[in-house]
Design a protein around this motif. Structure first.
Motif, PDB file in Angstrom:
ATOM      1  N   ASN A   7     -26.384  48.333 137.608  1.00 46.83           N
ATOM      2  CA  ASN A   7     -24.848  47.913 137.363  1.00 46.83           C
ATOM      3  C   ASN A   7     -24.683  48.112 135.650  1.00 46.83           C
ATOM      4  O   ASN A   7     -24.288  47.559 134.884  1.00 46.83           O
ATOM      5  N   GLN A   8     -25.063  49.622 135.242  1.00 45.68           N
ATOM      6  CA  GLN A   8     -24.927  50.002 133.888  1.00 45.68           C
ATOM      7  C   GLN A   8     -23.824  51.156 133.967  1.00 45.68           C
ATOM      8  O   GLN A   8     -23.688  51.923 135.142  1.00 45.68           O
ATOM      9  N   PRO A   9     -23.177  51.310 132.917  1.00 45.88           N
ATOM     10  CA  PRO A   9     -21.979  52.096 132.869  1.00 45.88           C
ATOM     11  C   PRO A   9     -22.697  53.773 133.161  1.00 45.88           C
ATOM     12  O   PRO A   9     -23.623  54.074 132.716  1.00 45.88           O
ATOM     13  N   GLN A  10     -21.832  54.301 134.031  1.00 44.72           N
ATOM     14  CA  GLN A  10     -22.316  55.848 134.341  1.00 44.72           C
ATOM     15  C   GLN A  10     -21.033  56.824 134.318  1.00 44.72           C
ATOM     16  O   GLN A  10     -20.482  56.785 135.195  1.00 44.72           O
ATOM     17  N   PRO A  11     -20.513  56.950 133.062  1.00 42.30           N
ATOM     18  CA  PRO A  11     -19.474  57.979 133.019  1.00 42.30           C
ATOM     19  C   PRO A  11     -19.843  59.133 133.419  1.00 42.30           C
ATOM     20  O   PRO A  11     -20.701  59.693 133.496  1.00 42.30           O
ATOM     21  N   PRO A  12     -18.537  59.906 134.360  1.00 45.80           N
ATOM     22  CA  PRO A  12     -19.029  61.416 134.666  1.00 45.80           C
ATOM     23  C   PRO A  12     -19.219  62.233 133.637  1.00 45.80           C
ATOM     24  O   PRO A  12     -18.702  62.094 132.602  1.00 45.80           O
ATOM     25  N   LEU A  13     -20.136  63.145 133.643  1.00 43.41           N
ATOM     26  CA  LEU A  13     -20.546  63.999 132.672  1.00 43.41           C
ATOM     27  C   LEU A  13     -19.390  65.049 132.186  1.00 43.41           C
ATOM     28  O   LEU A  13     -19.620  65.714 131.081  1.00 43.41           O
ATOM     29  N   ASP A  14     -18.492  65.251 133.126  1.00 41.92           N
ATOM     30  CA  ASP A  14     -17.477  66.329 132.605  1.00 41.92           C
ATOM     31  C   ASP A  14     -16.454  65.719 131.940  1.00 41.92           C
ATOM     32  O   ASP A  14     -15.445  66.396 131.709  1.00 41.92           O
ATOM     33  N   GLU A  15     -16.139  64.325 131.643  1.00 43.93           N
ATOM     34  CA  GLU A  15     -15.207  63.769 130.999  1.00 43.93           C
ATOM     35  C   GLU A  15     -15.433  63.976 129.336  1.00 43.93           C
ATOM     36  O   GLU A  15     -16.511  64.026 128.852  1.00 43.93           O
ATOM     37  N   LYS A  16     -14.079  63.764 128.786  1.00 44.45           N
ATOM     38  CA  LYS A  16     -14.180  63.552 127.272  1.00 44.45           C
ATOM     39  C   LYS A  16     -14.315  62.287 127.003  1.00 44.45           C
ATOM     40  O   LYS A  16     -14.503  61.619 127.555  1.00 44.45           O
ATOM     41  N   MET A  17     -14.501  62.204 125.562  1.00 43.63           N
ATOM     42  CA  MET A  17     -15.038  60.926 125.132  1.00 43.63           C
ATOM     43  C   MET A  17     -13.900  59.614 125.346  1.00 43.63           C
ATOM     44  O   MET A  17     -12.749  60.169 125.393  1.00 43.63           O
ATOM     45  N   ARG A  18     -14.438  58.564 125.898  1.00 41.85           N
ATOM     46  CA  ARG A  18     -13.600  57.542 126.150  1.00 41.85           C
ATOM     47  C   ARG A  18     -14.142  56.151 126.251  1.00 41.85           C
ATOM     48  O   ARG A  18     -15.499  56.369 126.320  1.00 41.85           O
ATOM     49  N   PRO A  19     -13.552  55.230 126.039  1.00 44.53           N
ATOM     50  CA  PRO A  19     -14.265  54.012 126.103  1.00 44.53           C
ATOM     51  C   PRO A  19     -14.791  53.431 127.517  1.00 44.53           C
ATOM     52  O   PRO A  19     -14.164  53.684 128.553  1.00 44.53           O
ATOM     53  N   TYR A  20     -15.810  52.612 127.529  1.00 44.20           N
ATOM     54  CA  TYR A  20     -16.644  52.246 128.669  1.00 44.20           C
ATOM     55  C   TYR A  20     -17.059  50.742 128.064  1.00 44.20           C
ATOM     56  O   TYR A  20     -17.280  50.483 127.181  1.00 44.20           O
ATOM     57  N   ASN A  21     -16.898  49.759 129.262  1.00 48.24           N
ATOM     58  CA  ASN A  21     -17.391  48.426 129.120  1.00 48.24           C
ATOM     59  C   ASN A  21     -18.801  48.231 128.887  1.00 48.24           C
ATOM     60  O   ASN A  21     -19.307  48.663 129.823  1.00 48.24           O
ATOM     61  N   VAL A  22     -19.285  47.711 127.899  1.00 50.33           N
ATOM     62  CA  VAL A  22     -20.745  47.124 127.909  1.00 50.33           C
ATOM     63  C   VAL A  22     -20.863  45.789 127.435  1.00 50.33           C
ATOM     64  O   VAL A  22     -19.710  45.391 126.916  1.00 50.33           O
ATOM     65  N   ARG A  23     -21.822  45.038 127.575  1.00 47.08           N
ATOM     66  CA  ARG A  23     -21.905  43.619 127.058  1.00 47.08           C
ATOM     67  C   ARG A  23     -22.951  43.639 125.776  1.00 47.08           C
ATOM     68  O   ARG A  23     -23.776  44.011 125.861  1.00 47.08           O
ATOM     69  N   ILE A  24     -22.398  43.226 124.935  1.00 43.46           N
ATOM     70  CA  ILE A  24     -23.029  42.893 123.530  1.00 43.46           C
ATOM     71  C   ILE A  24     -22.893  41.309 123.141  1.00 43.46           C
ATOM     72  O   ILE A  24     -22.207  40.837 123.201  1.00 43.46           O
ATOM     73  N   GLU A  25     -24.272  40.982 123.175  1.00 41.49           N
ATOM     74  CA  GLU A  25     -24.438  39.513 123.094  1.00 41.49           C
ATOM     75  C   GLU A  25     -23.888  38.649 124.177  1.00 41.49           C
ATOM     76  O   GLU A  25     -23.105  37.586 123.771  1.00 41.49           O
ATOM     77  N   GLY A  26     -23.761  39.456 125.355  1.00 44.10           N
ATOM     78  CA  GLY A  26     -23.031  38.569 126.339  1.00 44.10           C
ATOM     79  C   GLY A  26     -21.517  38.862 126.414  1.00 44.10           C
ATOM     80  O   GLY A  26     -20.928  38.261 127.332  1.00 44.10           O
ATOM     81  N   ARG A  27     -20.881  39.421 125.327  1.00 42.48           N
ATOM     82  CA  ARG A  27     -19.422  39.489 125.370  1.00 42.48           C
ATOM     83  C   ARG A  27     -19.131  41.096 125.950  1.00 42.48           C
ATOM     84  O   ARG A  27     -19.601  42.045 125.182  1.00 42.48           O
ATOM     85  N   ARG A  28     -18.127  41.124 126.744  1.00 41.49           N
ATOM     86  CA  ARG A  28     -17.693  42.389 127.148  1.00 41.49           C
ATOM     87  C   ARG A  28     -16.754  43.093 125.934  1.00 41.49           C
ATOM     88  O   ARG A  28     -16.039  42.470 125.553  1.00 41.49           O
ATOM     89  N   THR A  29     -17.200  44.363 125.762  1.00 34.06           N
ATOM     90  CA  THR A  29     -16.519  45.268 124.779  1.00 34.06           C
ATOM     91  C   THR A  29     -16.441  46.495 125.164  1.00 34.06           C
ATOM     92  O   THR A  29     -17.158  47.083 125.991  1.00 34.06           O
TER      93      THR A  29
END
Length: 87
Positions: A7-29
């Motif tokens: 359940n970790q972010p897996q962006p497609p390798l052919d995409e340009k930079m864009r935001p993905y959600n991660v949890r930092i100190e339990g908060r989604r950002t």
């Protein structure tokens, strides 16, 4: 965005930079990284047996750069520089 079995972010390798959600100190950002940076981050996390969320939390808490994404990028560089000899 794809999700891995852990359940970790897996962006497609052919995409340009864009935001993905991660949890930092339990908060989604959102974190905005280049596809190659995501690939390196996944490699580091697999090698260290941690999640992307754990790596990002550690980077944000330990670094002092001006924003979260910069802290994560510098943590990636620090990790790689500690494990690679400088030519």
């Amino acid at each position: 965005m794809r999700q891995s079995a852990r359940n970790q972010p897996q962006p497609p390798l052919d995409e340009k930079m864009r935001p993905y959600n991660v949890r930092i100190e339990g908060r989604r950002t959102s974190v905005r990284l280049e596809p190659r940076e995501w690939e390196i981050l996944r490699m580091i996390c697999q090698r260290e047996g941690i999640t992307i969320h754990q790596f990002c939390t550690s980077a944000v808490l330990q670094r002092r750069e001006h924003n979260q994404t910069a802290r994560i990028r510098v943590a990636l560089l620090d990790y790689l520089s500690r494990r690679s000899p400088v030519a």
